[in-house]
Design a protein around this motif. Structure first.
Motif, PDB file in Angstrom:
ATOM      1  N   ASP A 134       0.843  -1.196   0.000  1.00 50.77           N
ATOM      2  CA  ASP A 134       0.000   0.000   0.000  1.00 50.77           C
ATOM      3  C   ASP A 134       0.883   1.252   0.000  1.00 50.77           C
ATOM      4  O   ASP A 134       1.731   1.425   0.878  1.00 50.77           O
ATOM      5  N   ALA A 135       0.665   2.130  -0.969  1.00 51.55           N
ATOM      6  CA  ALA A 135       1.503   3.328  -1.118  1.00 51.55           C
ATOM      7  C   ALA A 135       1.398   4.243   0.097  1.00 51.55           C
ATOM      8  O   ALA A 135       2.403   4.832   0.532  1.00 51.55           O
ATOM      9  N   ASP A 136       0.196   4.375   0.654  1.00 52.86           N
ATOM     10  CA  ASP A 136       0.011   5.239   1.829  1.00 52.86           C
ATOM     11  C   ASP A 136       0.730   4.671   3.046  1.00 52.86           C
ATOM     12  O   ASP A 136       1.347   5.412   3.821  1.00 52.86           O
ATOM     13  N   VAL A 137       0.630   3.367   3.207  1.00 52.70           N
ATOM     14  CA  VAL A 137       1.308   2.714   4.332  1.00 52.70           C
ATOM     15  C   VAL A 137       2.816   2.922   4.237  1.00 52.70           C
ATOM     16  O   VAL A 137       3.480   3.250   5.230  1.00 52.70           O
ATOM     17  N   ILE A 138       3.348   2.765   3.046  1.00 50.95           N
ATOM     18  CA  ILE A 138       4.797   2.915   2.850  1.00 50.95           C
ATOM     19  C   ILE A 138       5.224   4.366   3.058  1.00 50.95           C
ATOM     20  O   ILE A 138       6.253   4.646   3.678  1.00 50.95           O
ATOM     21  N   SER A 139       4.422   5.308   2.552  1.00 50.24           N
ATOM     22  CA  SER A 139       4.745   6.728   2.708  1.00 50.24           C
ATOM     23  C   SER A 139       4.728   7.151   4.176  1.00 50.24           C
ATOM     24  O   SER A 139       5.667   7.791   4.668  1.00 50.24           O
ATOM     25  N   ILE A 140       3.663   6.781   4.879  1.00 49.03           N
ATOM     26  CA  ILE A 140       3.539   7.125   6.306  1.00 49.03           C
ATOM     27  C   ILE A 140       4.585   6.375   7.126  1.00 49.03           C
ATOM     28  O   ILE A 140       5.228   6.931   8.016  1.00 49.03           O
ATOM     29  N   GLY A 141       4.752   5.104   6.791  1.00 51.55           N
ATOM     30  CA  GLY A 141       5.662   4.251   7.552  1.00 51.55           C
ATOM     31  C   GLY A 141       7.122   4.638   7.426  1.00 51.55           C
ATOM     32  O   GLY A 141       7.894   4.488   8.379  1.00 51.55           O
ATOM     33  N   THR A 142       7.504   5.149   6.270  1.00 52.71           N
ATOM     34  CA  THR A 142       8.900   5.560   6.073  1.00 52.71           C
ATOM     35  C   THR A 142       9.274   6.676   7.047  1.00 52.71           C
ATOM     36  O   THR A 142      10.332   6.645   7.682  1.00 52.71           O
ATOM     37  N   VAL A 143       8.386   7.642   7.171  1.00 49.07           N
ATOM     38  CA  VAL A 143       8.612   8.736   8.127  1.00 49.07           C
ATOM     39  C   VAL A 143       8.598   8.195   9.558  1.00 49.07           C
ATOM     40  O   VAL A 143       9.473   8.507  10.371  1.00 49.07           O
TER      41      VAL A 143
END
Length: 234
Positions: free
Chosen positions: A132-141
């Motif tokens: 999931d792109a949102d999960v990866i974006s939020i999770g990276t931070v």
């Protein structure tokens, strides 16, 4: 009771209550730690649910990786309890302190692997479980902020174990409650009101504060032990 050189007759049944009480008293910090884990995970999930389901997923993925990274640290915590307890009972307080110091240094060396992983390859870690792109974006931070908490986390977890090993169950329980009940969920709630990225600061702030309090208690306990040892040798 099976001993190294054969069998030892168990104590009288009337004494079992006293021994059981003592065992549970010393083991209470561990029981509390397991109970508190459920409590603060539930609390943090409720806070993050106000943002999105993806944010809750990120927290879950963090704890998946945390459980893997913490395996050697957890094993070390288990191993140092009998070592410290034995030396404390024998009056070898210098060995207790050395065991604690070596454990902290080794723990930090082990956790450095976790720090580097969370700082350098957070995307790859997240993609192991989610695309999931949102999960990866939020999770990276999130992973990069949480990653810095791994070093102070070593001491915030080892100090309670140390106090448990020397029979100071109250101090051990106090640190556990401070970390999981007083700090994690309330700080998470406060930071969440500022913004999602701020929420992840809950983890490093919690570990740093717990470490500071643990160090203060440790220094006070050291003074008390030193006084007792001095009185014994007079």
């Amino acid at each position: 009771i099976v001993m190294f050189k054969g069998f030892k007759k168990p104590p009288k049944f009337s004494k079992f209550g006293k021994y059981i009480k003592r065992i549970y008293l010393l083991g209470f910090p561990n029981i509390l730690m397991q109970m508190a884990y459920t409590f603060y995970i539930f609390g943090l999930n409720l806070i993050l649910k106000t943002f999105s389901d993806q944010v809750v997923t990120v927290l879950g993925l963090y704890y998946k990786w945390q459980s893997v990274i913490f395996i050697p640290l957890g094993a070390m915590q288990t191993c140092i309890v009998p070592v410290i307890s034995f030396n404390f009972a024998a009056g070898l307080f210098g060995r207790c302190r050395k065991t604690l110091k070596d454990s902290v240094l080794l723990g930090m060396a082990l956790m450095l692997i976790g720090v580097l992983s969370f700082e350098l390859i957070p995307t790859q870690l997240l993609m192991t479980f989610s695309k999931d792109a949102d999960v990866i974006s939020i999770g990276t931070v999130a992973f990069r902020i949480i990653g810095i908490s791994f070093i102070p986390l070593v001491t915030s977890l080892i100090y309670p174990v140390y106090f448990q090993a020397i029979g100071s169950a109250f101090k051990s329980s106090m640190l556990t409650i401070l970390r999981t009940v007083v700090l994690l969920v309330p700080l998470g709630f406060i930071f969440s009101k500022i913004g999602l990225d701020w929420f992840w600061l809950t983890f490093p702030c919690t570990e740093i504060i717990t470490t500071i309090v643990g160090f203060i208690l440790y220094k006070k306990e050291n003074k008390k032990i030193s006084l007792k040892f001095t009185e014994r040798t007079r």
